[in-house]
Design an enzyme around this catalytic site. Structure first.
Site, PDB file in Angstrom:
ATOM      1  N   SER A 167     -29.729  54.681  26.636  1.00 19.37           N
ATOM      2  CA  SER A 167     -28.606  55.079  27.497  1.00 19.37           C
ATOM      3  C   SER A 167     -28.978  55.830  28.776  1.00 19.37           C
ATOM      4  CB  SER A 167     -27.616  55.929  26.703  1.00 19.37           C
ATOM      5  OG  SER A 167     -26.823  55.103  25.902  1.00 19.37           O
ATOM      6  N   SER A 205     -25.210  54.081  28.198  1.00 20.54           N
ATOM      7  CA  SER A 205     -23.936  54.770  28.360  1.00 20.54           C
ATOM      8  C   SER A 205     -23.915  55.788  29.504  1.00 20.54           C
ATOM      9  CB  SER A 205     -23.581  55.483  27.063  1.00 20.54           C
ATOM     10  OG  SER A 205     -24.517  56.509  26.800  1.00 20.54           O
ATOM     11  N   LYS A 220     -23.726  64.500  32.561  1.00 25.61           N
ATOM     12  CA  LYS A 220     -23.012  63.520  31.732  1.00 25.61           C
ATOM     13  C   LYS A 220     -21.961  64.242  30.890  1.00 25.61           C
ATOM     14  CE  LYS A 220     -23.977  59.746  28.415  1.00 25.61           C
ATOM     15  NZ  LYS A 220     -25.034  59.069  27.635  1.00 25.61           N
TER      16      LYS A 220
END
Lengths: 489, 97
Positions: free
Chosen positions: A178, A154, A79
């Site tokens: 997330s 996210s 990420k």
């Protein structure tokens, strides 16, 4: 049969045996990325040549015996809020559009030491603030199950990349859901460990008391293996916990006999899609048939978790994001009149609307005159929420509920009404407030063909119970076909 | 109980947040913040008298260590990210008159 059919641990075994090489694995991933990426946009940064070169180096290390371990040679996606030495790290924000860290996050280092090979950096909501990956400054990521829908967020790029075969596994971060929510929306396994289990060093902070790094992957065995690799006590993160029980793969046991499972009635009430409800309760029944003791109970304070969370998260975000001022790294406004104007213009041009919204709310609740009424009040309610979970875990080994009230919404349908979007986090958010570990595991598909996730919640430091229940369920459930699996059939 | 955010408040928040807000931004922010605060006011329903604010979940102490440099001199790499530098320091607009 393609290499991409393998899980991360299966691939590592095949590489160890000499059946395939780390370079073969990276090439298979690259082919899939080149085929799918234009449509899905899972990655912000992807350097094909660098990934292949690194795979070659790791393969040499595996052959000469210097690199071993259960993830050696496996391609991984990271990420884009985790620092990677020498590789662009944007947090999907314009303000970090040119930021190349001079160090790597501790979790990334742990993976690299175990021989995992970084493919690239995945897309996310800007600064991890969002539930859809639509607030990214670098375009939306689409859900591989149906590209009209969001992948969640996210960590949406990480979840979508796993589901689409664009990596073998990925790292995400979870501040209010997330990891778990995009895992649910994309039909993959995702886990948020107990707060403090994985070092936050090198993770660009959003809500420091809530943030935790964890895996998004193809099955529970991969999840336990990755968790075992990234968990560490790190003196560079003062909230890192010294744990001696991070042997998570020892919990891969097909047996839940006598395990006490609590089903919170409040997690199955109004607002929950009936198809999600049925799929999760069916999965609970599978565990019951395997010998678990299932009981409904009332979990207190569920309705207070979201306002508590947004107060604390916004407060911490407003403080954490002060560092982005155009001085040391990242974007600086081109035109300004003096120092303070430079700060203001840089931040106004560099941050997107959702980030600004949370910084302003956070600045307000921390401001003199409102600090007690809002921020301290939220910290008091947080203590009550933690107590409610303590009471529940006095009776139960794990708690099971849905991950999200619905399956993945359509692109463009969430951002207009922030409060409605925040309400989608109702089942995930309280775990971050109470520091608890939780996993999302696929348990069905709705009538639109979108995946449904079950959330298994454990007490702090009790990931073993979660993994054991998830593993038992997964074996009973059988394979769960991702969009990639369907495509090759 | 609906919250109304005044022009003065949003001006002050803009200063605290170091954000330059256009008139339109201000109007939107006033509405957004009012509706968020209406929602957060729900916490007022709970009696938290005598409850200690919980900043950290676990009963752990502050972690202290000696301030010893272990990672060497990274100034060159660090300055590579600077929007403006002279090779030895960050260059910023004039800070004092």
């Amino acid at each position: 049969m393609s290499l991409l059919d393998l899980t991360a641990t299966q691939l590592a075994k095949a590489i160890k045996k000499g059946d395939v090489t780390a370079v073969d694995a990276m090439q298979a991933v690259i082919e899939q990325i080149e085929k799918k990426e234009k449509e899905l946009n899972c990655y912000v940064t992807f350097d094909k040549e660098a990934a292949l070169k690194k795979a070659g180096e790791v393969q040499a290390g595996i052959e000469d015996g210097t690199i071993s371990g259960p993830l050696a040679g496996v391609p991984v996606a990271i990420k884009d809020n985790m620092c990677t030495d020498g590789v662009l790290t944007t947090c999907s924000s314009r303000i970090l559009g040119n930021f190349v860290p001079a160090f790597s996050a501790e979790a990334v280092i742990r993976l690299e030491e175990a021989g995992a090979v970084i493919i690239g950096k995945t897309n996310m909501d800007e600064f991890a603030m969002g539930s859809t990956t639509e607030t990214s400054a670098y375009g939306v990521t689409r859900n591989p199950w149906n590209t009209d829908h969001v992948p969640g967020g996210s960590s949406g790029g990480s979840a979508a990349a796993v589901a689409a075969g664009e990596c073998f596994f990925a790292l995400g971060s979870d501040t209010g859901g997330s990891i778990r929510q995009p895992a649910s929306y994309c039909g993959v396994v995702g886990m948020k460990p107990t707060y403090g289990t994985v070092s936050r060093y090198g993770l660009i902070a959003y809500g420091s008391s809530l943030d935790q790094i964890g895996p998004l992957c193809k099955d529970v065995t991969d999840c336990a293996t990755i968790m075992e690799t990234i968990a560490s006590h790190d003196v560079k993160d003062s909230t890192s916990m010294l744990r001696t029980d991070t042997d998570f793969t020892s919990a891969l046991v097909n047996d839940v006999t006598g395990m006490r499972i609590g089903i919170p009635r409040t997690y199955f009430g109004e607002g929950l899609d009936p198809q999600v409800k049925k799929a999760v309760l069916d999965a609970v029944n599978v565990l019951k048939s395997k010998g678990a003791i299932v009981e409904e109970f009332d979990l207190d304070l569920v309705d207070y978790a979201i306002p508590t969370y947004y107060t604390i998260a916004a407060a911490e975000a407003s403080s954490n994001l002060e560092r982005f001022d155009g001085v040391k790294y990242g974007y600086r406004a081109k035109e300004y009149d003096g120092l303070h104007d430079m700060y203001k213009r840089t931040r106004s041009e560099g941050f997107g609307p959702e980030v600004k919204r949370r910084i302003m709310l956070g600045s307000f609740v921390l401001s003199s005159g409102y600090y007690d009424a809002y921020y301290l009040k939220a910290l008091r309610v947080k203590a009550l929420i933690k107590k409610a979970f303590d009471n529940a875990f006095a009776k139960y080994d794990i708690i099971i509920g849905p991950v999200a009230p619905t399956t993945a919404p359509k692109l463009g349908s969430s951002l207009a009404d922030p409060i409605k979007m925040y309400l989608g986090d109702i089942y995930t958010i309280s775990l971050n407030l109470a520091g608890l570990p939780g996993m999302s595991i696929p348990c069905g598909v709705d009538s639109d063909g979108l995946p449904i996730g079950m959330q298994i919640i454990g007490d702090c430091f009790k990931e073993h119970n979660i993994i054991r229940a998830a593993y038992t369920y997964e074996l009973a459930r059988g394979g769960f076909k991702t969009p990639y699996d369907k495509e090759v059939q | 109980m609906a919250n109304v955010i005044s022009d003065e408040t949003i001006e002050y928040v803009g200063i605290l947040a170091k954000l330059e807000l256009s008139d339109e931004d201000k109007e939107n922010a006033k509405k957004d913040m009012a509706s968020m605060l209406d929602y957060i006011d729900k916490l007022g329903e709970l009696d938290t008298e005598g409850v200690e604010p919980m900043s950290h979940i676990f009963p752990v102490q502050n972690v202290m260590r000696e301030d010893v440099v272990t990672n060497g001199d990274g100034s060159e790499d660090t300055l590579k990210n600077a929007p403006e530098s002279n090779g030895e320091a960050f260059i910023v607009p004039k800070t004092v008159d």
